[in-house]
Motif scaffolding. Structure first.
Motif, PDB file in Angstrom:
ATOM      1  N   MET A   1       0.849  -1.171   0.000  1.00 40.61           N
ATOM      2  CA  MET A   1       0.000   0.000   0.000  1.00 40.61           C
ATOM      3  C   MET A   1       0.895   1.235   0.000  1.00 40.61           C
ATOM      4  O   MET A   1       1.783   1.385   0.831  1.00 40.61           O
ATOM      5  CB  MET A   1      -0.908  -0.028   1.231  1.00 40.61           C
ATOM      6  N   ALA A   2       0.663   2.140  -0.925  1.00 36.88           N
ATOM      7  CA  ALA A   2       1.457   3.358  -1.045  1.00 36.88           C
ATOM      8  C   ALA A   2       1.008   4.388  -0.008  1.00 36.88           C
ATOM      9  O   ALA A   2      -0.173   4.491   0.307  1.00 36.88           O
ATOM     10  CB  ALA A   2       1.328   3.932  -2.445  1.00 36.88           C
ATOM     11  N   LYS A   3       1.979   5.119   0.504  1.00 37.56           N
ATOM     12  CA  LYS A   3       1.663   6.190   1.456  1.00 37.56           C
ATOM     13  C   LYS A   3       1.246   7.438   0.687  1.00 37.56           C
ATOM     14  O   LYS A   3       1.801   7.752  -0.362  1.00 37.56           O
ATOM     15  CB  LYS A   3       2.888   6.529   2.308  1.00 37.56           C
ATOM     16  N   ALA A   4       0.294   8.157   1.243  1.00 36.25           N
ATOM     17  CA  ALA A   4      -0.108   9.424   0.648  1.00 36.25           C
ATOM     18  C   ALA A   4       0.974  10.460   0.913  1.00 36.25           C
ATOM     19  O   ALA A   4       1.557  10.504   1.990  1.00 36.25           O
ATOM     20  CB  ALA A   4      -1.434   9.881   1.238  1.00 36.25           C
ATOM     21  N   ALA A   5       1.240  11.296  -0.086  1.00 37.24           N
ATOM     22  CA  ALA A   5       2.244  12.343   0.065  1.00 37.24           C
ATOM     23  C   ALA A   5       1.706  13.440   0.976  1.00 37.24           C
ATOM     24  O   ALA A   5       0.512  13.739   0.973  1.00 37.24           O
ATOM     25  CB  ALA A   5       2.608  12.917  -1.293  1.00 37.24           C
ATOM     26  N   LEU A   6       2.592  14.021   1.746  1.00 33.04           N
ATOM     27  CA  LEU A   6       2.223  15.106   2.646  1.00 33.04           C
ATOM     28  C   LEU A   6       2.601  16.422   1.976  1.00 33.04           C
ATOM     29  O   LEU A   6       3.767  16.651   1.654  1.00 33.04           O
ATOM     30  CB  LEU A   6       2.964  14.970   3.977  1.00 33.04           C
ATOM     31  N   ASP A   7       1.628  17.270   1.734  1.00 32.29           N
ATOM     32  CA  ASP A   7       1.873  18.576   1.137  1.00 32.29           C
ATOM     33  C   ASP A   7       2.135  19.575   2.258  1.00 32.29           C
ATOM     34  O   ASP A   7       1.210  20.161   2.820  1.00 32.29           O
ATOM     35  CB  ASP A   7       0.681  19.003   0.281  1.00 32.29           C
ATOM     36  N   ILE A   8       3.386  19.747   2.576  1.00 29.58           N
ATOM     37  CA  ILE A   8       3.781  20.583   3.704  1.00 29.58           C
ATOM     38  C   ILE A   8       3.322  22.025   3.507  1.00 29.58           C
ATOM     39  O   ILE A   8       2.986  22.709   4.471  1.00 29.58           O
ATOM     40  CB  ILE A   8       5.305  20.500   3.927  1.00 29.58           C
ATOM     41  N   ALA A   9       3.273  22.483   2.280  1.00 30.16           N
ATOM     42  CA  ALA A   9       2.870  23.866   2.011  1.00 30.16           C
ATOM     43  C   ALA A   9       1.430  24.130   2.442  1.00 30.16           C
ATOM     44  O   ALA A   9       1.063  25.274   2.679  1.00 30.16           O
ATOM     45  CB  ALA A   9       3.038  24.181   0.531  1.00 30.16           C
ATOM     46  N   ARG A  10       0.629  23.089   2.561  1.00 27.90           N
ATOM     47  CA  ARG A  10      -0.765  23.272   2.963  1.00 27.90           C
ATOM     48  C   ARG A  10      -0.925  23.346   4.483  1.00 27.90           C
ATOM     49  O   ARG A  10      -2.002  23.660   4.976  1.00 27.90           O
ATOM     50  CB  ARG A  10      -1.618  22.137   2.412  1.00 27.90           C
ATOM     51  N   LEU A  11       0.133  23.060   5.224  1.00 23.72           N
ATOM     52  CA  LEU A  11       0.081  23.123   6.680  1.00 23.72           C
ATOM     53  C   LEU A  11       0.274  24.558   7.150  1.00 23.72           C
ATOM     54  O   LEU A  11       1.011  25.332   6.539  1.00 23.72           O
ATOM     55  CB  LEU A  11       1.181  22.248   7.300  1.00 23.72           C
ATOM     56  N   SER A  12      -0.361  24.889   8.254  1.00 26.49           N
ATOM     57  CA  SER A  12      -0.129  26.201   8.860  1.00 26.49           C
ATOM     58  C   SER A  12       1.286  26.218   9.450  1.00 26.49           C
ATOM     59  O   SER A  12       1.924  25.168   9.607  1.00 26.49           O
ATOM     60  CB  SER A  12      -1.156  26.456   9.965  1.00 26.49           C
ATOM     61  N   ARG A  13       1.753  27.400   9.809  1.00 24.60           N
ATOM     62  CA  ARG A  13       3.083  27.501  10.427  1.00 24.60           C
ATOM     63  C   ARG A  13       3.145  26.687  11.710  1.00 24.60           C
ATOM     64  O   ARG A  13       4.127  25.998  11.969  1.00 24.60           O
ATOM     65  CB  ARG A  13       3.423  28.961  10.742  1.00 24.60           C
ATOM     66  N   ASP A  14       2.108  26.766  12.526  1.00 26.33           N
ATOM     67  CA  ASP A  14       2.090  25.983  13.768  1.00 26.33           C
ATOM     68  C   ASP A  14       2.136  24.489  13.475  1.00 26.33           C
ATOM     69  O   ASP A  14       2.849  23.742  14.154  1.00 26.33           O
ATOM     70  CB  ASP A  14       0.849  26.315  14.600  1.00 26.33           C
ATOM     71  N   GLU A  15       1.401  24.054  12.462  1.00 29.23           N
ATOM     72  CA  GLU A  15       1.420  22.625  12.103  1.00 29.23           C
ATOM     73  C   GLU A  15       2.792  22.222  11.582  1.00 29.23           C
ATOM     74  O   GLU A  15       3.276  21.125  11.876  1.00 29.23           O
ATOM     75  CB  GLU A  15       0.343  22.336  11.057  1.00 29.23           C
ATOM     76  N   GLN A  16       3.430  23.094  10.805  1.00 31.78           N
ATOM     77  CA  GLN A  16       4.773  22.807  10.304  1.00 31.78           C
ATOM     78  C   GLN A  16       5.765  22.692  11.459  1.00 31.78           C
ATOM     79  O   GLN A  16       6.608  21.790  11.483  1.00 31.78           O
ATOM     80  CB  GLN A  16       5.224  23.886   9.321  1.00 31.78           C
ATOM     81  N   LEU A  17       5.665  23.610  12.426  1.00 36.62           N
ATOM     82  CA  LEU A  17       6.567  23.555  13.584  1.00 36.62           C
ATOM     83  C   LEU A  17       6.314  22.312  14.422  1.00 36.62           C
ATOM     84  O   LEU A  17       7.262  21.689  14.916  1.00 36.62           O
ATOM     85  CB  LEU A  17       6.421  24.816  14.427  1.00 36.62           C
ATOM     86  N   ASP A  18       5.054  21.929  14.573  1.00 30.90           N
ATOM     87  CA  ASP A  18       4.731  20.695  15.302  1.00 30.90           C
ATOM     88  C   ASP A  18       5.317  19.486  14.585  1.00 30.90           C
ATOM     89  O   ASP A  18       5.869  18.576  15.223  1.00 30.90           O
ATOM     90  CB  ASP A  18       3.221  20.531  15.455  1.00 30.90           C
ATOM     91  N   LEU A  19       5.206  19.469  13.259  1.00 33.49           N
ATOM     92  CA  LEU A  19       5.760  18.368  12.467  1.00 33.49           C
ATOM     93  C   LEU A  19       7.275  18.331  12.609  1.00 33.49           C
ATOM     94  O   LEU A  19       7.870  17.262  12.812  1.00 33.49           O
ATOM     95  CB  LEU A  19       5.367  18.513  10.993  1.00 33.49           C
ATOM     96  N   LEU A  20       7.912  19.487  12.531  1.00 35.98           N
ATOM     97  CA  LEU A  20       9.364  19.560  12.696  1.00 35.98           C
ATOM     98  C   LEU A  20       9.790  19.040  14.061  1.00 35.98           C
ATOM     99  O   LEU A  20      10.740  18.261  14.176  1.00 35.98           O
ATOM    100  CB  LEU A  20       9.839  21.004  12.509  1.00 35.98           C
ATOM    101  N   ASP A  21       9.057  19.441  15.088  1.00 33.61           N
ATOM    102  CA  ASP A  21       9.353  18.986  16.445  1.00 33.61           C
ATOM    103  C   ASP A  21       9.209  17.472  16.549  1.00 33.61           C
ATOM    104  O   ASP A  21      10.054  16.793  17.142  1.00 33.61           O
ATOM    105  CB  ASP A  21       8.431  19.686  17.438  1.00 33.61           C
ATOM    106  N   GLU A  22       8.160  16.947  15.950  1.00 33.49           N
ATOM    107  CA  GLU A  22       7.938  15.498  15.988  1.00 33.49           C
ATOM    108  C   GLU A  22       9.032  14.749  15.238  1.00 33.49           C
ATOM    109  O   GLU A  22       9.541  13.726  15.705  1.00 33.49           O
ATOM    110  CB  GLU A  22       6.569  15.183  15.388  1.00 33.49           C
ATOM    111  N   LEU A  23       9.426  15.261  14.072  1.00 30.49           N
ATOM    112  CA  LEU A  23      10.500  14.629  13.304  1.00 30.49           C
ATOM    113  C   LEU A  23      11.822  14.667  14.066  1.00 30.49           C
ATOM    114  O   LEU A  23      12.545  13.673  14.146  1.00 30.49           O
ATOM    115  CB  LEU A  23      10.673  15.327  11.947  1.00 30.49           C
TER     116      LEU A  23
END
Length: 73
Positions: A1-23
């Protein structure tokens, strides 16, 4: 099963920072995956000795994230 691509540009700044923190957090879970060279180990030991002698300086991670979020608004 293929993973869906994550369009980072569609995330808010807070969501991007949360993702960065999680990574970032996920990278440090297994330190054995990132072996240090002898030179890196010597430098790390030197920095740890300096920290023990002088105490912490700078900002905490939470302070850095808070400042980054405040600037993005």
């Amino acid at each position: 099963m293929a993973k869906a691509a994550l369009d980072i540009a569609r995330l808010s700044r807070d969501e991007q920072l949360d993702l960065l923190d999680e990574l970032w957090s996920s990278l440090g879970r297994d330190p054995g995956e990132f072996p240090l060279s002898d030179a890196q180990r010597v430098e790390l030991d030197r920095r740890l000795d300096e920290l023990e002698a002088e105490g912490p300086i700078g900002l905490t991670w939470d302070e850095v994230v808070a400042q980054a979020r405040a600037r993005s608004r």
